[in-house]
Design an enzyme around this catalytic site. Structure first.
Site, PDB file in Angstrom:
ATOM      1  N   ASP A 309       0.873  -1.169   0.000  1.00  9.74           N
ATOM      2  CA  ASP A 309       0.000   0.000   0.000  1.00  9.74           C
ATOM      3  C   ASP A 309       0.920   1.232   0.000  1.00  9.74           C
ATOM      4  OD1 ASP A 309      -2.175   1.674  -0.036  1.00  9.74           O
ATOM      5  OD2 ASP A 309      -3.213   0.745   1.630  1.00  9.74           O
TER       6      ASP A 309
HETATM    7  C1  NOJ Z   1      -4.126   3.751   0.078  1.00  7.39           C
HETATM    8  C2  NOJ Z   1      -5.340   2.938   0.390  1.00  7.39           C
HETATM    9  O1  NOJ Z   1      -5.183   2.317   1.641  1.00  7.39           O
HETATM   10  C3  NOJ Z   1      -5.653   1.870  -0.634  1.00  7.39           C
HETATM   11  O2  NOJ Z   1      -6.933   1.339  -0.354  1.00  7.39           O
HETATM   12  C4  NOJ Z   1      -5.583   2.426  -2.017  1.00  7.39           C
HETATM   13  O3  NOJ Z   1      -5.888   1.422  -2.957  1.00  7.39           O
HETATM   14  C5  NOJ Z   1      -4.201   2.982  -2.267  1.00  7.39           C
HETATM   15  N1  NOJ Z   1      -3.902   4.023  -1.308  1.00  7.39           N
HETATM   16  C6  NOJ Z   1      -4.047   3.548  -3.661  1.00  7.39           C
HETATM   17  O4  NOJ Z   1      -4.741   4.725  -3.788  1.00  7.39           O
END
Ligand code: NOJ
Length: 749
Positions: A309
């Protein structure tokens, strides 16, 4: 020379094959992956594992520029850094929706540069299309997951998957960071609404249906796209309720509640998994070798790739203090099993991993493994075969059929929680005061990841979608007055609202939350904002009938207001058609059929799930939510009866069939969800008082009756035993449907 020859032979082999079986297709993909890998330099391999944010290759203010791409930066990223993936929109964190034609041009520029690279490896473009193509202007935006769960209708989740994949592909994009397979058992968590709620079976059913719709038979097809399961695993259960904070989940709870969603997602064919941004039992998701390898790959058989993430590899150093340096962080994460890094703003990961590989601290075999997984998904997605957007816009974007499916989803998502003296549906001639902060905004019905990341930029919302107020005005002939502001935080003139309330037949009081996601949505308490309570109390004082409508991602505490209101309608986040759908329900054009996918708490610390343990409802302990899981009324009435089991006793390993009749006992056609719960009466590990194991939603005309059949499997009867293995124990089980209970025994062999 040798490797080139091998590649040619393999490619020839691949081309000659046609009309091949799935197994042969896999072999073909495997051959292509290995042939390509054999030609790649270390730099090209490490690049594949690198994902950057669009802003890295964008001009300044790219969200408004006609061509946001900085060509020199893009060429540097692809030709010199060999990056494997890009995500997001031109300006982060101010991500903003873009016209579809612009998306097609932007992604085409990326494809064009990739085509100029030595090995012509396509870039995989990822986007958070979590309730439709979030960042494409005017896309069909469905109810958010919590509301999709409230429909209890997997056909609608399938449809949402289909529409989303089609609109993502028509935008020239490749890969969707959805579905969220986290289980929503912590109502304070600001991403509760991104989940399918508190129940495992419901989440598994809805999430799997979404994936099937999104993938079709083959996600290489032009109108299909690969999904990403997130956030593996345990992210949704922070002890303190704040986003990205520690969860403490024992292995039994992990296996019983948190893994099954991911297991189902892997089974449904999801080829990518995003890692939990936080930590479980003191181990950050991004270094959890046990979860990422032993369980995800070893036990679940996941063959795709994992993506970190946001910035979470560097956070192992900057935040978690597990790594002593950014370099060590990269090594730890890659060795734990993270295949791609969402870096996202620079090439630090690329530089550090390259160095680690050169010194042998990260073995080449591990790099090859990660890169093969990434290339495999690129081949499986059909990326190598396409050099322009996979679909035309015409016929694939905002079709009448997609809009109708969205409207239907919104209607079925809305929950009628209370309806004293049948005050609803309202007459279309009634004079109505509409007030409250969620009455005249589209954002409050859509939540985060709508047009922008936080979803709060109301002026960018489509002008042709009605808010609740506008939908009421469109539908009725009676006098409709609105007292409220333009923004969520605008002060409402309570005196004026009370004066107006006196002059109308009924008050529609729209309360709830503003939109948010992630850490920005952290709150200290589930209590409603005090000003909302003040407004409600002042209105109740004059004694006019009140219909409470709520919108928002979390169950904010409404007990006092709900007890005084004649009717309560829970909207959660019904999406772009939410206003129209809510009006359909309030005025009886739609008979409500939504059911709660969570237990709606009575008070801020009333955090007891429906599938609680006996000890949680023993002596003075009680499961006493404001509204229980599965609750939801209709304008008609249903009765279930005649619950029967196919046998009294079954042998271990056998299924048992359940039959039950359901009848529409009221005067209107309506939809009912029949839920089958199971209870293992005595076991070696304490068992929930009941667990949902099956459900069906059907439509019945007044007086009509239908017999439904379900089959309960050994998996349904199983639990995680003392030794952490899934087992079925002999003994008595209770099956519960409606008010009836039937019993059977699982007999020792
Ligand atoms: C952070 C988020 O936790 C996740 O759900 C998301 O897909 C990513 N950023 C990309 O934007």
């Amino acid at each position: 020379m040798k490797t080139k020859l091998a590649f040619l032979i393999l490619s020839l082999f691949v081309v000659l094959e046609s009309g091949v079986s799935a197994e042969e297709t896999n072999d073909n993909v495997e051959a292509q992956v290995q042939a390509l890998l054999a030609q790649m330099s270390l730099e090209e391999k490490v690049g594949q594992m690198t994902q950057i944010d669009f802003s890295v290759v964008s001009v300044l203010n790219g969200e408004v520029a006609d061509n946001p791409i900085d060509q020199a930066k893009l060429e540097d990223a692809i030709l010199n850094r060999h990056i494997g993936s890009i995500l997001n929109t031109p300006t982060t964190p101010n991500n903003q929706t873009q016209p579809i034609e612009k998306w097609r041009r932007m992604t085409q520029a990326i494809r064009d540069v990739a085509a100029k690279s030595r090995l012509k490896i396509p870039v995989l473009y990822g986007i958070d299309a979590i309730h439709g193509a979030t960042y494409t202007e005017n896309a069909v935006l469905f109810p958010q997951a919590i509301s999709m769960a409230a429909t209890f209708n997997p056909d609608l989740a399938f449809k949402e998957g289909e529409v989303t994949a089609r609109e993502v592909k028509a935008s020239g994009l490749d890969w969707n960071f959805m579905p969220v397979m986290d289980i929503g058992r912590q109502p304070l968590w600001p991403r509760l609404w991104e989940t399918y709620g508190e129940d495992v079976h419901l989440a598994v059913t809805m999430g799997s249906a979404y994936i099937h719709g999104h993938h079709g038979d083959d996600f290489a097809d032009a109108d299909k796209a690969p999904t990403c399961l997130k956030h593996y695993v345990g992210y949704s259960y922070p002890l303190n309720g704040k986003d990205r904070t520690p969860a403490w989940i024992g292995e039994r709870a992990l296996r019983e509640y948190f893994l099954p969603g991911f297991e189902a997602g892997v089974k449904a064919g999801a080829p990518t998994v995003m890692v939990n941004s936080a930590e479980v039992d003191g181990i950050p998701g991004h270094v959890n070798h046990h979860y990422l390898n032993t369980i995800l790959r070893g036990e679940m058989g996941f063959k795709g790739f994992t993506v970190s993430d946001w910035a979470d590899i560097s956070r192992l150093y900057t935040r978690d203090k597990l790594a002593a340096s950014p370099r060590e962080a990269v090594k730890m994460a890659v060795m734990a099993g993270v295949d791609m890094s969402m870096v996202p703003f620079d090439y630090s990961f690329y530089d550090l991993l390259l160095d680690l590989a050169k010194t042998g601290e990260v073995p080449l075999s591990r790099i090859d493994e990660a890169v093969s997984r990434i290339l495999r998904v690129k081949y499986q997605s059909g990326l190598f075969d396409r050099h322009e957007p996979a679909l035309d816009v015409e016929g694939n974007f905002v079709t009448d059929e997609a809009v109708a499916a969205n409207r239907q989803a919104a209607r079925e998502a809305i929950i009628l929680a209370k309806n004293d003296q049948h005050i609803l549906p309202l007459s279309k001639q009634a004079s109505i005061l509409v007030t409250g902060p969620t009455a005249n905004l589209l954002s409050v019905m859509n939540g985060g990841w709508t047009i922008t990341w936080q979803g709060a930029t109301e002026h960018l919302y489509p002008k042709d979608k009605p808010t609740l107020l506008q939908a009421i005005q469109q539908k009725t002939t009676g006098k409709v007055t609105y007292v409220g502001g333009k923004n969520f935080s605008d002060e409402i003139n309570i005196e004026q609202a009370v004066t107006q309330a006196r002059q109308h037949d009924v008050v529609i009081l729209a309360l709830g939350e503003k939109t948010y996601t992630e850490t920005e949505g952290n709150i200290e308490s589930l209590h409603l904002d005090p000003v909302q309570l003040q407004l409600a109390r002042a209105i109740f004082e004059i004694g006019k009938p009140v219909v409470l409508v709520t919108f928002g991602g979390r169950p904010r505490i409404i007990t006092e207001v709900a007890n005084k209101a004649q009717a309560v309608v829970l909207g959660f986040l019904p999406g772009m058609e939410g206003g129209a759908a809510m009006a359909d329900i309030l005025f009886g054009d739609t008979n409500p059929s939504g059911k709660l996918p969570i237990s709606y708490p009575r008070d801020v610390n009333d955090i007891v799930m429906y599938d609680h343990k006996p000890i949680e409802a023993f002596e003075s302990n009680q499961y006493r939510p404001l509204y229980p899981f599965g609750h939801g009324l209709s304008y008609t009435t249903f009765q279930t009866s005649g619950l029967r089991l196919s046998k009294d006793n079954i042998a271990m390993g056998e299924n048992i069939d359940v039959t039950v009749k359901v009848k529409n006992t009221g005067a209107l056609t309506g939809k009912e969800t029949v839920m089958v719960y199971l209870h293992d009466v005595a076991a070696s590990v304490s068992r929930p008082v009941k667990q949902l194991k099956a459900f069906k939603k059907i439509e019945l005309k007044p007086g009509a009756e239908q017999t439904l059949q379900f089959s309960l499997t050994p998996q349904d009867m199983s639990f995680i035993g003392v030794d952490m293995r899934r087992i079925v124990e002999p003994g008595e089980f209770e099956v519960m449907v409606g008010n009836e209970v039937a019993r059977f025994q699982v007999v020792k062999p």
